[in-house]
Design a protein around this motif. Structure first.
Motif, short mmCIF file in Angstrom:
data_model
loop_
_atom_site.label_atom_id
_atom_site.label_comp_id
_atom_site.label_asym_id
_atom_site.label_seq_id
_atom_site.Cartn_x
_atom_site.Cartn_y
_atom_site.Cartn_z
N PHE A 1 0.80 -1.23 0.00
CA PHE A 1 0.00 0.00 0.00
C PHE A 1 0.83 1.27 0.00
N TRP B 1 -1.08 6.63 -4.13
CA TRP B 1 -2.53 6.69 -4.13
C TRP B 1 -3.24 5.69 -3.23
N SER B 2 -2.65 4.56 -2.95
CA SER B 2 -3.38 3.48 -2.29
C SER B 2 -3.94 3.84 -0.92
N ARG C 1 -4.87 0.97 -9.05
CA ARG C 1 -4.69 0.87 -7.60
C ARG C 1 -5.79 0.02 -6.96
N SER D 1 -4.76 -3.50 -7.56
CA SER D 1 -3.64 -3.84 -6.69
C SER D 1 -4.10 -4.06 -5.24
N LEU D 2 -4.94 -3.16 -4.75
CA LEU D 2 -5.46 -3.31 -3.38
C LEU D 2 -6.28 -4.59 -3.24
#
Length: 142
Positions: free
Chosen positions: A19, A23-24, A57, A60-61
């Motif tokens: 993270f 941006w995450s 993102r 990815s999260l």
């Protein structure tokens, strides 16, 4: 969840891989503190994240198990994003970042109330935030 190759066994390094981009944590913040839950709501955040970056993102999260997608109750074309338990466990980190920022920078007026609540009763704020998120998750899955 995809297994990711770690740069090292350092907990800080591993956490930043999950993270630590620009941006995450802002997405996590919006899901956590601002109760945003759709792509459109997240795209309208103050920081004006580009849509391609937001999509990357979110993926990815999700791959890191920090968020999950749910079916939107009103539209098959939309999804709801919500924090998983792994994401909810980031609440203390978000609180500490806010308190650190207050110590070293001028906090905008619209954010002072929230940071003041965190300062007044950090453990209570964290506990209440966790309970609110869990209650919201139960409501969304009904």
């Amino acid at each position: 969840m995809k297994t990711q190759k770690k740069r090292s066994d350092c907990p800080v390094s591993f956490s930043l891989e999950a993270f630590g981009d620009k941006w995450s944590l802002l997405i996590v913040r919006d899901l956590m503190l601002h109760k945003k839950c759709t792509y459109g709501e997240l795209a309208k955040s103050d920081e004006k994240i580009a849509t391609n970056i937001l999509a990357a993102r979110l993926l990815s999260l999700e791959e890191n198990g920090i968020i999950q997608k749910l079916e939107h109750p009103d539209s098959k074309a939309k999804v709801l994003y919500q924090l998983t338990q792994k994401g909810i466990d980031l609440i203390p980190i978000i609180v500490e970042i806010n308190l650190w920022a207050e110590k070293y920078m001028e906090i905008p007026e619209k954010r002072k109330e929230l940071v003041s609540q965190m300062n007044a009763d950090k453990e209570g704020f964290i506990r209440n935030s966790i309970n609110e998120l869990k209650a919201a998750h139960i409501e969304k899955t009904k």
